[in-house]
Scaffold this motif. Structure first.
Motif: not given
Length: 343
Positions: A132-133, A136-139, A157-159
């Protein structure tokens, strides 16, 4: 024993330390300013970083006193606060710098090793929050070039990891949803090895879901995607999962050929290869649990038991979770081999 202030000022003058800093910092903190290199308490800025790097590399023989515990604590606190501020700034539309990327990668690596010890179930919430973090940074943050690519890799990688953790927790539908999202994020990253690994994760899960033919096709695609653009170690990892898929379809000959190929690829791997960070867990193919389980599926419990026993003996002492799993599969091989009286 703390020297009198006049003596401290004389010492400071000898080392070129500002007397105002002696009074402001007090004993013995101002002595840090007399050490070689950048002021320990300097702010975290690109200029201070370059200065520190220059100081560190200018004279390797220069030694300094150990940093006191309170200074280390303060350094850690200030660094952590700085990174968190940078993350918050990025999430609010600010520019994302190297320190944010470094912190996120460190959290990802820690999550991998936590999963090694505890399994996927305790890791799903952490993975979801970190993803989620990153999202948000990407967006919302400002990022360009390689930083944008790196953030997309972190999202992939997180997904991917979230999918693995969900699958390990017995939630295959949630795992597939996570992997579908990871595939979309991977479309933004021109990295064949990472994309192949993601696809191989989904394919291996399909073996467990009873979709062996689909898994074999996906693993073939993963191999084609990686091609010759990856290291022998990564190639061996994909091939050994192909062994599992071939065994699940009942093709013993093909499984044996693939195992031989995986062993050859593993032998070609070298210490100097630039293997991706996530390949740290890869061991010799014949020692992997999936190999032993493949032969269990082929109705050869004797071979499975030998392979699993060899793999068990090769485990690191701290691999407690894997050790329990190996014992369970060895017990299954015993039973299927008609040796249940051994228990």
């Amino acid at each position: 024993m703390e020297p009198e202030l006049p003596a401290q000022l004389a010492m400071a003058d000898l080392h070129g330390v500002d007397p105002d800093q002696v009074r402001a910092r007090g004993w013995p903190d101002w002595l840090l300013l007399a050490l070689p290199g950048t002021d320990i308490r300097a702010p975290f800025t690109p200029e201070a970083t370059m200065s520190a790097l220059g100081d560190l590399t200018s004279d390797p023989a220069r030694a300094a006193a150990l940093l006191p515990a309170d200074v280390l604590t303060d350094l850690t606190t200030r660094w952590t606060r700085h990174v968190q501020n940078q993350i918050t700034r990025g999430m609010s539309g600010g520019y994302v710098g190297e320190e944010v990327s470094t912190a996120l990668h460190a959290r990802l690596t820690a999550l991998w090793h936590l999963d090694d010890s505890l399994g996927g179930t305790p890791c799903t919430n952490t993975a979801r929050e970190d993803l989620r973090m990153v999202t948000r940074i990407l967006r919302q943050a400002r990022h360009t070039g390689q930083r944008t690519t790196d953030l997309h890799y972190l999202a992939v990688e997180y997904a991917r990891f979230l999918g693995w953790a969900e699958f390990d927790a017995g939630r295959p539908a949630a795992a597939h949803r996570a992997w579908h999202t990871a595939l979309r994020a991977a479309a933004e990253v021109a990295d064949p090895a990472r994309s192949a690994y993601l696809l191989a994760n989904l394919a291996l899960a399909c073996v467990y879901d009873g979709q062996a033919t689909t898994a074999a096709q996906m693993l073939n695609s993963a191999r084609d995607l990686a091609g010759t653009r990856t290291t022998p170690l990564v190639a061996a990892m994909i091939t050994i999962w192909q062994v599992r898929a071939a065994a699940a379809t009942g093709d013993a000959r093909h499984a044996a050929r693939l195992l031989a190929r995986a062993e050859t690829e593993y032998e070609r791997s070298r210490t100097g290869d630039t293997n991706p960070a996530w390949s740290y867990w890869m061991v010799r193919p014949s020692l992997m649990a999936e190999t032993g389980r493949a032969f269990l599926g082929l109705g050869d419990p004797a071979t499975a038991e030998q392979l699993l026993t060899d793999g068990l003996n090769a485990l690191a002492p701290e691999a407690h979770r894997d050790r329990v799993l190996y014992y369970a599969w060895i017990a299954t091989a015993h039973v299927r081999g008609g040796h249940s009286d051994h228990f």
